[in-house]
Design an enzyme around this catalytic site. Structure first.
Site, PDB file in Angstrom:
ATOM      1  N   GLU A 144       0.891  -1.164   0.000  1.00  0.00           N
ATOM      2  CA  GLU A 144       0.000   0.000   0.000  1.00  0.00           C
ATOM      3  C   GLU A 144       0.923   1.207   0.000  1.00  0.00           C
ATOM      4  OE1 GLU A 144      -1.324   2.778   0.205  1.00  0.00           O
ATOM      5  OE2 GLU A 144      -2.787   2.861   1.822  1.00  0.00           O
ATOM      6  N   GLU A 153       4.369   8.458  -3.851  1.00  0.00           N
ATOM      7  CA  GLU A 153       5.081   8.037  -2.647  1.00  0.00           C
ATOM      8  C   GLU A 153       6.247   7.109  -2.964  1.00  0.00           C
ATOM      9  OE1 GLU A 153       2.450   6.500   0.303  1.00  0.00           O
ATOM     10  OE2 GLU A 153       1.378   8.396   0.559  1.00  0.00           O
TER      11      GLU A 153
END
Length: 690
Positions: A144, A153
């Protein structure tokens, strides 16, 4: 232990040395992490769980032990799902130490210590082999690592490294694939966040500098709750395009890449904006799908799951271009290892060179570095602009000497066009000064405003040519403001500049009033709500960790949120609780007030919204919060240009609306620090029905 931290106070403008606990940064990081928001996302959790169970079953069907690598484990939730689904062992990697510590507690509390190993490292530092972090490579990869832009990210470099070093060839991946979608639209609303538009002032048309209009802007994504942007605010010029997919079960590259979708324009218009979002297929067959699509793409009456950790993206094209219905178009998306950007071409146009097509947008005009996207929207708001022009028109005289105090504001330009004798403007940076210089030069107004790149306390009489100021004006807007009352910096500037003001000087705005209303949020409350259990797992250690960090300071402070993106209902009347009189210097003693807000509607009160309203003149007001009266159901419409303050209650307060309950409040403005201390409590008065 304590240590001193240097910080610029956004309200007073002073550089302060503040004594802070060595745990301050630690607690602030946790308090603002909003982990609860993800755990409250049942749709996300349920889809992950189904995908994990299916992947574990497929590996077991091959007669193999199931060894899982969970990158970015957070609370350890997905690792516990994997073990519960039958995985033999799970390596859970978490780089953020406080979260890794919480994950260990949660794993132990749920009885999985013998099956889950928490590794407090970045995944690229994890080692594999006997006695190393991982005894063997994994055959199931759970991650995730996504943000609103999917890859922001560092998902791609992490996947690239994992496939090369940490997982077996042909591993199962959850999610299995991600697909990015995009739609080309015309939207005056959204485009107003990207480019400065012409404005009429007393018959003079002020145009943006050519360099600004031709600039492609910054490459950073504009992430918003697109569900709150009405479909009436944009016109689709083409179909929803599938731009590209990433198969996470195979080696992934983080190298610069581009993908093109060719389509026929469905309608004529100005190509300005690309709306984008992505889906996650949790299994190879694509039967378990977690989508980020906004609510208006769903069947009627069905709402999209609410998420604040994953929203939708708006990308502004380098420039607007006219398209005609039936015209063939090519929409190209490029990405590096952390970000995406879009280009639009017509097949009839010469195909741009590869380097030009792949080059990331970069602001060369400086305006996109000085003005944020909401600030562009504010500058382009014609109703707001007319309020300021009307106010200026009513106070200016032929002999007016004006001084503007705001960051890269157009008010001084307006004052010059309206006929002020002399106009000065204090600019906080070389860059903001140069942007306003461009505006003046492109409109043949060079020299009409004298731009002073100095702070208020550095101003001397020579800077003003010996003139006394008759009109001190500001929006007020400052790039350092985060919470609404940080713009009270204008008051501190006015106080510093008092010696340069004529005795009868006009201060515009003449005052600011702090307004509050108690609200019930549709969804925003989730970012502060404890979870207790998530998909059957006890995550109370995380709740306790977050609450401890909130109690360190954050729970006693308001935080900024753009409330137009977060629907809420007013459960009380909106109330003016404190007025700041800019016609006077800042008082030496604190200003305090207290009172109560009786509930007039039933619901669950999650907190209080706060904002400032500026009184420009006796007749003209500008709000940074509510833009129209609250409707009968409690519906609120908020300014899109500024963030409002939100003070969250630790737990919601239930009210029937006619039971005599109220929110009591106490406010104290501290002149020395510029802080507004606030405290709220629930009180029960005499029942009105008795």
């Amino acid at each position: 232990m304590k240590h001193f931290c240097g910080r610029a106070n956004p309200t007073t403008g002073a550089l302060e040395w503040v004594e802070e606990s060595e745990e301050y940064d630690y607690h602030q990081e946790i308090a603002r992490s909003c982990y609860a928001d993800m755990l409250h996302d049942h749709d996300r959790n349920e889809k992950y769980y189904r995908g994990i169970r299916a992947a574990v079953t497929r590996v077991q069907a091959q007669g193999k032990k199931v060894i899982v690598l969970d990158i970015g484990t957070g609370t350890g939730l997905l690792s516990m799902m994997a073990v519960t689904a039958g995985a033999d062992f799970c390596y859970a990697v978490e780089v953020f130490k406080p979260m890794a510590d919480a994950a260990r507690c949660i794993v132990e509390k749920n009885g999985f210590t013998d099956k889950i190993k928490i590794i407090n490292k970045h995944s690229t530092d994890v080692t594999v082999g006997p006695g190393e972090d991982m005894e063997m490579k994994a055959n199931v990869l759970i991650t995730e690592l996504f943000d609103t832009e999917l890859i922001g990210e560092g998902a791609l470099p992490s996947y690239e490294h994992a496939h090369q070093n940490l997982v077996q060839e042909g591993c199962e991946a959850i999610p299995h694939r991600a697909t990015v979608y995009a739609q080309l639209v015309e939207s005056p609303l959204l485009w107003s966040w990207a480019q400065l538009q012409p404005v009429e002032v007393e018959g003079t048309r002020l145009c943006p500098p050519p360099a600004v209009g031709q600039c492609s802007g910054t490459h950073s994504v504009c992430d918003i709750q697109l569900s709150q942007v009405s479909p009436h605010s944009f016109t689709p010029l083409g179909p929803l395009c599938t731009m590209f997919s990433v198969d996470f079960s195979k080696p992934v590259s983080s190298a610069l890449q581009s993908y093109t979708s060719q389509f026929v324009a469905q309608t004529s218009g100005q190509a300005q904006v690309v709306l984008s979002w992505w889906d996650l297929d949790m299994d190879p067959s694509g039967t378990i799908v977690c989508t980020m699509a906004p609510s208006w793409t769903y069947p009627q009456a069905k709402m999209a799951p609410w998420r604040d950790h994953w929203m939708q993206s708006v990308y502004f094209l380098p420039g607007e271009s006219k398209v005609t219905e039936g015209q063939e178009l090519r929409l190209t998306v490029c990405h590096d290892d952390y970000s995406l950007w879009y280009r639009l071409q017509s097949p009839s146009q010469p195909h741009p060179q590869g380097d030009l097509l792949l080059s990331r947008p970069c602001c060369v005009c400086q305006a996109h570095l000085v003005w944020t996207r909401p600030r562009f929207g504010e500058l382009n708001d014609k109703v707001r602009t007319e309020s300021y022009v009307s106010a200026l028109r009513s106070v200016l005289k032929e002999d007016s000497v004006c001084l503007g105090v705001s960051d890269a504001s157009l008010l001084p330009v307006f004052a010059h066009v309206l006929g002020a004798k002399k106009v000065f403007s204090l600019e906080n940076s070389r860059m903001s000064k140069q942007v306003i210089e461009q505006v003046l030069e492109s409109n043949s107004l060079k020299g009409g405003v004298e731009l002073l790149e100095i702070r208020p306390e550095q101003l001397n009489s020579n800077d003003l040519g010996g003139e006394q100021i008759s009109v001190l004006m500001g929006e007020p807007y400052f790039s350092t403001s985060i919470l609404p009352w940080h713009a009270l910096f204008f008051w501190y500037c006015r106080t510093t500049l008092a010696a340069f003001l004529r005795p009868d000087a006009t201060i515009l705005p003449c005052s600011a009033t702090l307004h509050i209303v108690a609200v019930e949020f549709q969804d925003l409350w989730r970012i502060r709500a404890p979870c207790a259990t998530c998909e059957g797992f006890d995550v109370t250690p995380m709740d306790e960790m977050v609450q401890k960090s909130l109690d360190f300071r954050e729970s006693r402070e308001a935080e900024p949120h753009p409330l137009w993106e977060y629907p809420c209902r007013a459960l009380t009347q909106s109330t003016a609780v404190m007025t700041f009189d800019f016609t006077q210097c800042i008082p030496k003693l604190p200003i305090s007030c207290q009172g109560s807000l009786p509930f007039i509607r039933g619901g669950r009160c999650h907190g209080v919204a706060l904002w400032l309203e500026y009184q420009l003149t006796q007749e003209v007001f500008v709000s940074t919060g509510l833009t129209c009266p609250i409707n009968e159901q409690g519906g609120c419409e908020w300014s899109r240009h500024r963030k409002q303050g939100v003070y969250f209650f630790r737990s919601g307060w239930e009210t029937a609306g006619d039971d005599g309950a109220a929110v009591s409040y106490k406010f104290t403005f501290q002149p020395t620090s510029g802080d507004i201390n606030m405290d709220f409590s629930m009180e029960q008065t005499v029942n009105r029905n008795q």
